[in-house]
Design a protein around this motif. Sequence first.
Motif, short mmCIF file in Angstrom:
data_model
loop_
_atom_site.label_atom_id
_atom_site.label_comp_id
_atom_site.label_asym_id
_atom_site.label_seq_id
_atom_site.Cartn_x
_atom_site.Cartn_y
_atom_site.Cartn_z
N TRP A 1 0.66 -1.17 -0.11
CA TRP A 1 -0.03 -0.05 -0.06
C TRP A 1 0.48 1.40 -0.02
O TRP A 1 1.54 1.17 0.89
CB TRP A 1 -0.81 0.53 0.89
N ASN B 31 -7.36 -3.08 6.29
CA ASN B 31 -5.99 -2.74 5.45
C ASN B 31 -4.73 -2.53 6.26
O ASN B 31 -5.36 -1.50 6.95
CB ASN B 31 -5.83 -2.31 4.34
N ASP C 63 -0.50 1.72 9.75
CA ASP C 63 -1.87 2.08 9.47
C ASP C 63 -2.75 1.61 9.26
O ASP C 63 -2.01 0.52 7.89
CB ASP C 63 -1.02 2.87 8.27
N THR C 64 -4.19 1.93 9.45
CA THR C 64 -4.61 0.50 8.96
C THR C 64 -6.28 1.54 8.99
O THR C 64 -6.36 2.64 9.34
CB THR C 64 -5.20 -0.34 9.51
N GLY C 65 -6.27 1.01 7.79
CA GLY C 65 -8.12 1.95 7.24
C GLY C 65 -9.12 0.79 7.08
O GLY C 65 -8.73 -0.31 6.68
N1 SER Z 1 -3.68 3.37 4.17
C1 SER Z 1 -4.51 2.27 4.22
C2 SER Z 1 -5.53 2.72 2.71
O1 SER Z 1 -5.71 3.10 2.60
C3 SER Z 1 -4.59 1.69 4.92
O2 SER Z 1 -5.26 2.84 5.95
O3 SER Z 1 -5.70 1.23 2.44
#
Ligand code: SER
Length: 589
Positions: free
Chosen positions: A160, A202, A225-227
């Motif tokens: 990512w 993610n 970093d999770t999303g």
């Molecule tokens: N930056 C990653 C995304 O946008 C996780 O936050 O998927």
Amino acid sequence: MDAQELREAYVNFFKERGHAYIRSASLIPENDPTVLFTTAGMHPLVPYLLGEKHPEGTRLVDFQKCVRTGDIDEVGDASHLTFFEMLGNWSLGDYFKKESIQYSFDLLQTVLKIPVDHLAVTAFAGEDGIPKDTETAELWKSHGLKDDQIFFYGRKDNWWGPAGQTGPCGPDTEIFFDDGRPKCCDACGPSCHCGKYTEIWNNVFMQYFKDADGKFSPLKQKNVDTGMGLERVLRIINGKETVYDTELFQPIIRKVEEISGKKYADDMRSFRIIADHLRAATFLLGDGVVPAKMGQGYILRRLVRRASRYMSKLGFDGVYMQQIAEIIVRDYSAAYPELKQNEKEIYEKLTAEEEKFHKTLAKGLRRFDEMLAENGDSKVLNGELVFKLYDTFGFPVELTQELAQEKGLTVDINDFNNRFKEHQEKSRAGSDQIFKGGLADHTVETTKLHTATHLLNAALRNLIDPDIRQKGSNITAERLRFDFNFDRKLTPEELKAIEKYVNDAIKADIPVVCKEMSLEDAKKSGAIGVFDSKYGQTVKAYIIGDISAELCGGPHVTHTGELQGFKIKKEESSAAGVRRIKAVVGKFD
Ligand code: SER
């Protein structure tokens, strides 16, 4: 669980694990001219992922509004959205893979209550000298996932970032919901598009920095970093078929039914386009974007005009958008209070843009039908006709492309772009605008404004007070906005003097030189900069003659003359002890 409960449950889960809650940043990225909008939760956190100290500590959690515009034309299907919300948690050089996966697993179990056998995860297969991530796979196994729930993919699927052209990035582990139906084929897995797997989260193990030459170097610190996509997760945990069936969209869709007199089931695509586009438009207006010919404002205009056309397709030709925006302000203000605060402006600007387009939509559509006749048997709609639609009826070229496509035609986009450029060069305001590939290219403009910001900063320090420091900066394609510490209003004479100082520097066409140096040398040289620590030990300083030396990542113009001229549009208070200047560059009479 409803949307607000989900936002709160996510934030509380991570608060209980030592994370500080931070508020969603604006959709307009601060100081990143390489992207139009905030596209991920990590975007506003880039300086901290690179090593700058975050005032709230090393563990953060939030829900962030995001806009991605790459797929505007796909909106209307069951899943594509332009505006969406991302729930996220971060470790800034604090915990890494083990805790991150532990937290995610626990949240999936206790908050989302997704059974383990409905999970599938991915890990990095290894590529370009970066090894296979067996550690991540083992961690998932330790939580009870079986081998056939863990999939390895390469850089294309399991890497990512960065969000813009440069920045932090790394391998990730993506978490999918498996709806339990049989695999569509032997190769079926999370990267398959059959619908069995939906990505819900993610977790990026952010360890690398990608520079402008495409090279990767290790970051100072290892971050997580999770999303998590709020809309999708809400759909899954509430067993809804599409995101549009969740309470995030249903009240909007009901309102469109009421206004148009049509049923959602009869034309889902039009309803979805209207709902998605006006949700995005409302949030953009709430963050101060105004409809314009370029940059962020152009995207906003496209969204509003496309929504207008689809409403007209539903058979309603009246002004209606404020009624939709009112629902959005009502339903989203608890999470995003800026909507309520800016409510009046949102409605005014939205309605003005709607009315503007409304006046010409019907005529434009008629003209389009005539054009088809004029165009004869050709399957390509000629650029001259397309340009007329743009120029006379305000049809964004993408709208004409869509109309043409519905009739089995394409648009001669090169011819359109040439005509557009010619027109821009002729028009007075045109000289400082660029149009590329049907989309306004904002990079040249923002680069100029970036250099203008350094000159303005220098003018304030040299003319007004040497203690003035930058407190914030925001650049759109149209203007710069500069916040600085100062405790009174600037007088008209002072503003004139500042303008003159910057314009003199522009007239002198001074070279803008970039020098790389150690942080120590930079400090000794007297260069100024508010973001000095984020660039590590070697920093870049941009030097403009003897006027300005500022630590900065760039980009900048090569000579100040490229700015042509500088004008202050506004000086106002921004906060206690902080003033704000908005200014533009270009040729002024
Ligand atoms: N930056 C990653 C995304 O946008 C996780 O936050 O998927």
